[in-house]
Each structure stands twice: as structure tokens, then as C-alpha cells.
Design an enzyme around this catalytic site. Structure first.
Site, mmCIF file in Angstrom:
data_model
loop_
_atom_site.group_PDB
_atom_site.id
_atom_site.type_symbol
_atom_site.label_atom_id
_atom_site.label_comp_id
_atom_site.label_asym_id
_atom_site.label_seq_id
_atom_site.Cartn_x
_atom_site.Cartn_y
_atom_site.Cartn_z
ATOM 1 N N LYS A 127 3.538 -11.664 9.443
ATOM 2 C CA LYS A 127 4.339 -10.619 8.807
ATOM 3 C C LYS A 127 5.790 -11.052 8.638
ATOM 4 C CE LYS A 127 3.240 -7.260 7.556
ATOM 5 N NZ LYS A 127 2.758 -6.976 6.176
ATOM 6 N N GLU B 221 1.946 -13.918 -0.368
ATOM 7 C CA GLU B 221 1.407 -13.021 -1.391
ATOM 8 C C GLU B 221 1.758 -13.441 -2.813
ATOM 9 O OE1 GLU B 221 5.465 -11.304 -0.429
ATOM 10 O OE2 GLU B 221 3.801 -12.178 0.707
ATOM 11 N N TYR C 227 3.825 -13.731 5.009
ATOM 12 C CA TYR C 227 3.923 -12.613 4.070
ATOM 13 C C TYR C 227 5.348 -12.090 4.104
ATOM 14 C CZ TYR C 227 -1.191 -12.276 3.719
ATOM 15 O OH TYR C 227 -2.516 -12.539 3.481
ATOM 16 N N ASP D 127 2.915 -1.449 1.576
ATOM 17 C CA ASP D 127 3.721 -2.614 1.957
ATOM 18 C C ASP D 127 4.614 -3.085 0.820
ATOM 19 O OD1 ASP D 127 1.760 -3.690 0.362
ATOM 20 O OD2 ASP D 127 0.988 -5.088 1.853
ATOM 21 N N ARG E 26 -2.113 -10.052 15.014
ATOM 22 C CA ARG E 26 -2.469 -11.298 14.339
ATOM 23 C C ARG E 26 -1.486 -12.404 14.737
ATOM 24 N NH1 ARG E 26 -2.594 -9.214 8.229
ATOM 25 N NH2 ARG E 26 -0.927 -7.920 9.099
ATOM 26 N N SER F 180 -6.431 -8.517 1.586
ATOM 27 C CA SER F 180 -6.749 -7.414 0.676
ATOM 28 C C SER F 180 -8.190 -6.947 0.880
ATOM 29 C CB SER F 180 -6.549 -7.851 -0.781
ATOM 30 O OG SER F 180 -5.191 -8.124 -1.049
ATOM 31 N N HIS G 157 6.736 -9.733 1.095
ATOM 32 C CA HIS G 157 6.801 -8.453 0.384
ATOM 33 C C HIS G 157 8.252 -8.018 0.199
ATOM 34 C CE1 HIS G 157 2.470 -7.996 0.545
ATOM 35 N NE2 HIS G 157 2.490 -8.204 1.845
#
Length: 359
Positions: free
Chosen positions: A73, A116, A92, A267, A15, A131, A94
């Protein structure tokens, strides 16, 4: 504003943070976009596509040196040195799953906004498209690894007339769980979905009717369902925090040999005790006779679809940040909820709860 788009370096992550159409939208408003060479190739976007949209193709270091960096990411350790003071990182993160990354961001002085945790009307619009994809892929991958040649039980989830279909157990009735259930039902599997929210279970009954067994989440129901599962899908989300462990090691040991576990929550640390992170190149391992799939960036398997879906949701926020800088946080409450780290401080309450000594 100058905006950098680095190439993702996570294992088989294809991506890219901005598609050419998003680049065009930014350049048309006067912003300069610098895209790392070949950043979009894996998603089907050539360097020429980006240049035609108005981007400049640069090396990795230059993409990271811009006022705002847009990724998919979280930064990996080899990218930590690129993080710098007064840089705005939008991706993202996380953080609940990585103390190391949290500390690196705090040390750098960068401002980090996590896709997120952007929240609007009690929804997470930048998490939703991934998701949905992850939920659908969880059944697709689960069906694949149930094949005998992949080490599974040799079960066809849909069965055929005269043969019992496979049993899919889904833990969690949110977006991931709902999409997984749609896929499993569509294949003709026998499906059990477990959730702790009775209102949500009522909504799911209206959606699926008698095609899905809906159970309240308690230890007895989880124990019964897990022991009978051919495919167990973890779909539990607690935004910004590690999810609770719903399935213990001893419960996994009660599953049939060759059954498959796909924990989409990996994740954030996972909701199944025996699950650990894997990668697209080595997606599964066997423990207690059960195949475990723990790839934390599942949507990376379909990078073209995932990049376009993600950009549909992120572009309005990228434009606000590009036009207003951090002032966008004052005008957009949803975007302000995404702020995780600023001025060497950890500021998101959920992540603070995970790492109270860093707050």
C-alpha cells in the site's frame, strides 16, 4: 541491489510486499533483501521463513533506507519522512485519491512506480489479481452486512425456493465487476450489471447468458436499478484518475433501509457520492438508512491469498528493477507506464490531469 520490505501500517493491513519465495528468487540472483521484523506475520510468513530464504531481518528505518523499497500500500503520512532522494519505491499508490501523498513524493525526490498504472497490452497486470480478490470479497462482505445483526435488511442473497432472492446491482463490467457478478450469480442472487461499453456487455452476455440482466449505463437505468438494490457494488475504474460519480446522494436515499453499498472504487475516490473511506476495524457506517462499506484495501482481509497472488504478478518486474535499476524502464514499456513521480516531477498523464497545477 539492496531491497527493503517494510511492514504495512495501514489499518489491519496484513499483506506484505515480498513473500519468502520472492525473496529467495532475488537472493539467488545476488540481491540483498532486508525485511522489517514481523512484516509477513499477518500473512502467515515468519521471520524465520524470510531468513531461510536469505533475507536479513531489520528495523523499520533500515528497511526504508534501501535503494529499492517494495510495499503493498501507499506510504502513510507517518512514513513520509522515510522517503528520500534516489530511492525507488514500487507499490500501489493511487495518487489521484491523495494530493498530500503526491506532493510528499515530489518533495522527497524519490522515484515512484505504481503497480496500478503498469500497463501491458491495454491490461493492468499488477492490478488484476487484487481486482479479482476485491470483486469476490465485495459480494462476500455485502452478504455479511445484509444480515440483520450487522444492521442490514436481513436478506439472504440466494433466497430459497418460494422466497425471492436478493438483488445485487453491479456498476462496471471490468475485472472487479465481473468477479463480483460471478460470486453473486453463484450464490443465487438476482443480478443486474451496468456498463457503458456495449462490446463489453456483449462479452458478458456470452459469459453469463440470461442469468444476469445487462444494462447500458445511463442515468435512467442506474436510477431504476439502484432504487431496487439490496446490495450495490461500485466497480468503476479509470486508471490514474478519480472515477465519475455514477450514483448521487438523492439516488442513495431511494434505496431500501438496510441495503448495503460496497464501493470498490473508493481507493480512487469512489463512484458513489455518499461513500467515504473506512477501515477493516470500522468497515461500515450508515447514511440515509443504507450501510456503506468503503474499505480501500479490501484484499488485506485475505492477506495470505492476496500476498501470494500479488507476488505472482509483481516478481518479474521486481527482478527487472533489481537487475537493471531505472534502466528497466527503457527495456520494458509496461513498467515505464507505471512511473508516476521522478526527480521531483509528476510525470504520469492521468495523475497530471487530476492535479494539473502540479504537472
Amino acid at each position: 541491489m539492496q531491497i527493503g520490505v517494510p511492514k504495512e501500517i495501514k489499518n489491519l493491513e496484513f499483506r506484505v510486499g515480498l513473500s519468502p519465495s520472492s525473496v529467495r528468487a532475488l537472493t539467488e540472483q545476488g540481491h540483498q533483501v532486508l525485511v522489517e521484523a514481523d512484516a509477513g506475520v499477518g500473512a502467515g510468513f515468519s521471520n524465520a521463513n524470510y531468513q531461510q530464504a536469505g533475507a536479513t531481518i531489520v528495523a523499520a528505518a533500515e528497511a526504508w533506507q534501501q535503494a529499492m523499497v517494495v510495499k503493498v500500500k501507499e506510504p502513510l503520512p507517518k512514513e513520509y519522512d522515510y522517503l528520500q532522494k534516489e530511492q525507488l519505491l514500487f507499490t500501489y499508490l493511487h495518487l489521484a485519491a491523495s494530493r498530500e501523498l503526491t506532493e510528499a513524493l515530489m518533495h522527497s525526490g524519490a522515484t515512484a512506480i505504481a503497480y496500478e498504472t503498469v500497463e501491458k497490452n491495454h491490461q493492468r497486470p499488477l492490478l488484476t489479481p487484487m481486482s479479482m480478490i476485491a470483486g469476490r470479497l465485495s459480494v462476500q462482505f455485502g452478504a455479511r452486512f445484509l444480515e440483520k445483526q450487522q444492521g442490514g435488511r436481513g436478506i439472504l442473497l440466494g433466497g430459497i425456493p418460494g422466497v425471492t432472492p436478493g438483488h445485487v446491482v453491479v456498476l462496471g463490467g471490468g475485472i472487479v465487476g465481473t468477479e463480483a457478478t460471478k460470486m453473486a450469480v453463484g450464490l443465487g442472487a438476482r443480478v443486474t450489471l451496468i456498463d457503458i461499453n456495449l462490446d463489453r456487455l456483449n462479452q458478458l452476455e456470452e459469459l453469463f447468458g440470461s442469468r444476469v440482466q445487462l444494462l447500458y449505463s445511463n442515468s435512467a437505468n442506474i436510477d431504476m436499478a439502484v432504487s431496487q438494490a439490496d446490495l450495490l457494488i461500485g466497480a468503476v475504474l479509470v486508471p490514474g484518475r478519480r472515477p465519475p460519480t455514477l450514483v448521487s446522494r438523492s439516488q442513495v436515499q431511494q434505496m431500501p433501509d438496510g441495503a448495503v453499498i460496497v464501493d470498490v472504487a473508493v481507493d480512487q475516490g469512489g463512484c458513489i457520492e455518499t461513500v467515504r473511506s473506512t477501515s477493516h476495524s470500522e468497515p461500515v457506517y450508515v447514511e440515509s438508512g443504507v450501510l456503506h462499506y468503503g474499505v480501500p484495501n479490501m484484499p488485506g482481509a485475505v492477506p495470505r491469498t492476496a500476498t501470494e497472488a500479488l507476488n505472482n504478478s509483481t516478481l518479474p518486474y521486481v527482478l527487472k528493477l533489481a537487475n537493471l535499476g531505472l534502466g528497466a524502464l527503457d527495456t520494458d514499456a509496461a513498467l515505464a507506464e507505471g512511473l508516476n513521480v521522478v526527480s521531483h516531477q509528476l510525470v504520469h498523464p492521468a495523475v497530471q490531469a487530476t492535479f494539473p497545477d502540479l504537472a
